[in-house]
Design an enzyme around this catalytic site. Structure first.
Site, PDB file in Angstrom:
ATOM      1  N   THR A 195      52.298  33.917  80.979  1.00 35.56           N
ATOM      2  CA  THR A 195      53.195  33.688  79.843  1.00 35.56           C
ATOM      3  C   THR A 195      53.749  32.269  79.843  1.00 35.56           C
ATOM      4  OG1 THR A 195      53.870  35.975  80.016  1.00 35.56           O
ATOM      5  CG2 THR A 195      55.381  34.493  78.866  1.00 35.56           C
ATOM      6  N   ARG A 223      50.948  48.602  74.505  1.00 38.98           N
ATOM      7  CA  ARG A 223      51.874  48.187  75.575  1.00 38.98           C
ATOM      8  C   ARG A 223      52.616  46.905  75.161  1.00 38.98           C
ATOM      9  NH1 ARG A 223      52.702  43.334  78.794  1.00 38.98           N
ATOM     10  NH2 ARG A 223      53.626  43.964  80.755  1.00 38.98           N
ATOM     11  N   ASP A 226      57.784  42.105  78.541  1.00 32.77           N
ATOM     12  CA  ASP A 226      59.149  41.569  78.471  1.00 32.77           C
ATOM     13  C   ASP A 226      59.290  40.408  77.498  1.00 32.77           C
ATOM     14  OD1 ASP A 226      57.402  40.158  80.315  1.00 32.77           O
ATOM     15  OD2 ASP A 226      59.132  38.881  80.718  1.00 32.77           O
ATOM     16  N   GLY A 247      55.224  36.763  84.361  1.00 29.79           N
ATOM     17  CA  GLY A 247      54.766  37.723  85.368  1.00 29.79           C
ATOM     18  C   GLY A 247      54.850  39.153  84.854  1.00 29.79           C
ATOM     19  N   GLY A 249      55.810  42.094  83.301  1.00 29.58           N
ATOM     20  CA  GLY A 249      56.872  42.350  82.342  1.00 29.58           C
ATOM     21  C   GLY A 249      57.661  43.623  82.597  1.00 29.58           C
TER      22      GLY A 249
HETATM   23  N1  GLY Z   1      55.303  38.690  81.120  1.00 30.34           N
HETATM   24  C1  GLY Z   1      54.334  39.033  80.196  1.00 30.34           C
HETATM   25  C2  GLY Z   1      54.073  40.461  80.077  1.00 30.34           C
HETATM   26  O1  GLY Z   1      54.280  41.211  81.022  1.00 30.34           O
HETATM   27  O2  GLY Z   1      53.621  40.892  79.044  1.00 30.34           O
END
Ligand code: GLY
Length: 335
Positions: A195, A223, A226, A247, A249
């Site tokens: 990300t 899905r 975060d 990382g 989420g």
């Molecule tokens: N941090 C990105 C995700 O888990 O979608």
């Protein structure tokens, strides 16, 4: 007064580069109202502007830093910076070229938060590359803060965003290979990126942030991670500072990590101390932390920065005084 004490005591009283048209049309502009009671003496504006972002996204951070140097507002600069990676088809974790879900759909999540506490997000968006700019449109052009799926996509077209196929041949091939075993195992420090989260302080000292991702490779259809969720993937409080995550989420969501970091900074912790505590919150609650990576970066109102992660290998970019450098992050999981 001690600077940390000052943050603690501060009261909040009221507290496109690429697809040009769509991105630049989301300018923050003169609506930015100062919402903070910080005396000019307490903040040394000669340190500004500053742009930081997750991982080694050199070009994205440079684009944001240069935009800030040309007097762009923090949010506009961050959106421009993040667009560089959203359009980079070699980046398999953000935007066009991002890894698909297990059914072959590339679905993107993004959010923006400005220095007035405004927030906008899009979730599970297909066929639009510049989802951070789209999240900004949600923030500015709708009565809502989040749009998901087809609704977000259709809103994007109405705002001039192009319909594009985000699934590249390379991503298709990688999915077919994955299907041979269909083993769902998120990779730590995937190709040394993930990300993109970017935090900017502009020349006026105002803070804003952006987060954009294609999420976990081969996730289940539907899905959401975060990155588009306020307080988890990103949080900005212009009186205090900002934080952004990358990382796994699910772990960030369960601990509302970015909000936690900003609140810890409000209580007087440095950005570094706050990032460390947010990572410790995860590692003390989940004994499987050896299997996943989470990393945070943070900045406070004074331009002090911090970063921390679970596993070695994470770094952040920092642009300040015309210099764009990669800074290795300290990490929790030491032998
Ligand atoms: N941090 C990105 C995700 O888990 O979608």
């Amino acid at each position: 007064m001690d600077r940390r004490k000052f943050i603690k005591n501060t009261s909040i009283t009221g507290i496109a580069v690429a697809s040009g048209a769509a991105i630049s049309a989301c300018n923050s502009s003169s609506e930015n109202k100062p919402d903070v009671v910080i005396t000019p003496k307490s903040v040394d504006k000669s340190k500004f502007p500053i742009a930081i972002c997750t991982w080694g996204f050199v070009d994205a951070n440079a684009a944001a830093g240069e935009a800030l140097s040309k007097n762009k507002k923090a949010l506009d600069a961050a959106i421009e910076g993040v667009a560089v990676e959203e359009e980079n088809i070699k980046n398999t974790t953000v935007g066009k070229g991002g890894a698909p879900d297990r059914d072959g759909n590339v679905t993107l999540d993004a959010c923006v938060m400005d220095s007035n506490g405004n927030y906008g997000a899009v979730l599970a968006v297909e066929n639009i590359t510049n989802v951070a700019a789209l999240a900004c449109k949600v923030m500015k052009e709708t009565p809502h803060v989040m749009l998901a799926g087809k609704g977000a996509e259709e809103f994007g077209y109405s705002q001039g965003f192009k319909k594009e196929n985000l699934l590249t041949e390379a991503s298709k091939e990688a999915l077919e290979k994955w299907k041979e075993t269909s083993e769902y195992k998120p990779i730590i420090n995937i190709e040394n990126h993930d990300t993109i989260g970017m935090l900017c302080i502009d020349k006026d000292g105002d803070i804003a942030g952006v987060c954009s991702t294609s999420g976990l490779a081969y996730k289940m259809k539907g899905r959401i991670g975060d990155s588009a969720i306020i307080g988890s993937g990103l949080f900005v409080d212009n009186a205090i500072g900002a934080a952004v995550a990358t990382g796994m989420g699910e772990e960030v969501l369960k601990t509302v990590g970015s909000f936690l970091i900003v609140e810890l900074m409000r209580q007087g912790k440095s950005p570094q101390e706050a990032c460390e505590e947010a990572i410790h919150r995860i590692t003390t609650k989940n004994d499987k932390y050896k299997n996943f990576q989470v990393a945070y970066i943070a900045i406070n109102k004074y331009g002090e920065t911090g970063s921390y992660c679970i596993h070695e290998g994470f770094s952040m970019m920092k642009y300040q005084n015309g210099k764009n450098e990669n800074i290795k992050s300290d990490f929790y999981n030491k032998p």
